[in-house]
Design a protein around this motif. Structure first.
Motif, PDB file in Angstrom:
ATOM      1  N   LYS A 160       1.041   3.440  -5.438  1.00  8.26           N
ATOM      2  CA  LYS A 160       1.428   2.641  -4.622  1.00  8.26           C
ATOM      3  C   LYS A 160       1.564   1.288  -5.105  1.00  8.26           C
ATOM      4  O   LYS A 160       2.381   0.705  -6.812  1.00  8.26           O
ATOM      5  CB  LYS A 160      -0.548   1.275  -4.121  1.00  8.26           C
ATOM      6  CG  LYS A 160      -1.018   2.536  -3.764  1.00  8.26           C
ATOM      7  CD  LYS A 160      -0.446   3.153  -2.484  1.00  8.26           C
ATOM      8  CE  LYS A 160      -1.374   4.148  -2.381  1.00  8.26           C
ATOM      9  NZ  LYS A 160      -1.365   5.453  -0.960  1.00  8.26           N
ATOM     10  N   SER A 166       3.390   4.364  -1.143  1.00  6.23           N
ATOM     11  CA  SER A 166       3.864   4.798  -2.480  1.00  6.23           C
ATOM     12  C   SER A 166       5.374   5.062  -2.469  1.00  6.23           C
ATOM     13  O   SER A 166       5.930   3.986  -2.110  1.00  6.23           O
ATOM     14  CB  SER A 166       3.626   5.924  -2.059  1.00  6.23           C
ATOM     15  OG  SER A 166       4.707   7.406  -1.652  1.00  6.23           O
ATOM     16  N   GLU A 220       0.558  -1.144  -0.342  1.00  7.29           N
ATOM     17  CA  GLU A 220      -0.039   0.018  -0.057  1.00  7.29           C
ATOM     18  C   GLU A 220       1.126   1.145  -0.271  1.00  7.29           C
ATOM     19  O   GLU A 220       0.305   2.568  -0.205  1.00  7.29           O
ATOM     20  CB  GLU A 220      -0.717   0.404   0.820  1.00  7.29           C
ATOM     21  CG  GLU A 220      -1.703  -0.600   1.769  1.00  7.29           C
ATOM     22  CD  GLU A 220      -1.603  -2.532   1.616  1.00  7.29           C
ATOM     23  OE1 GLU A 220      -0.329  -1.764   2.471  1.00  7.29           O
ATOM     24  OE2 GLU A 220      -1.523  -3.697   2.170  1.00  7.29           O
TER      25      GLU A 220
END
Length: 155
Positions: free
Chosen positions: A91, A39, A37
């Motif tokens: 992500k 970035s 999850e």
């Protein structure tokens, strides 16, 4: 009176231990890991800060989900130009490698070197009972080979 020969107390024989030759002897076990999850920008910052070129992606149970590398981040940078997206907002689950070869900690470094040669990757996750327990890199194998020089490689 005759000459007497005196031999002092002899030291106990020195046991020569063989050099460690297993992946577990050279793998890193304190790892920087990421969650899918996170970035791309966050991962890039962490890789730069920690001077690494990639790291495992794990779930909350410590199970390997993939590997994210600097090359994977380059793909996102390149695509951001074409799709007019800010760099790093995506992500890592969209860019990480999920088809990852893993190895056992009891594998010899010689067999591991052969795997590196055959797979053309930079690192292998080490898995035990389904959990990530370490990571071995090409550099670790080079260090192992240097430590082992001077030893006979009987394995």
């Amino acid at each position: 009176m005759g000459i007497k020969s005196f031999q002092g107390r002899r030291a106990a024989p020195v046991k020569v231990e063989s050099a460690p030759i297993l992946v577990e002897d050279y793998m890193a076990s304190t790892l920087i890991t990421f969650k899918k999850e996170q970035s791309v920008a966050e991962v890039m910052e962490a890789m730069i800060k920690n001077k690494i070129s990639g790291a495992p992606v794990v779930n909350d149970f410590g199970e390997l989900e993939g590997i994210i590398s600097d090359g994977d981040c380059m793909k996102q940078i390149s695509e951001s130009r074409y799709f007019n997206m800010p760099i790093g907002d995506m992500k890592i689950e969209n860019y990480m490698e999920t088809n990852v070869a893993v190895i056992d900690r009891k594998l010899s470094i010689f067999d591991c070197a052969q795997l590196f040669y055959n797979h053309h990757c930079r690192r292998f996750p080490v898995i035990e009972n389904g959990k990530l327990i370490g990571l071995i890199s090409r550099k670790d194998i080079l260090c192992a080979a240097l430590r082992l020089r001077g030893h006979y490689w009987n394995c």
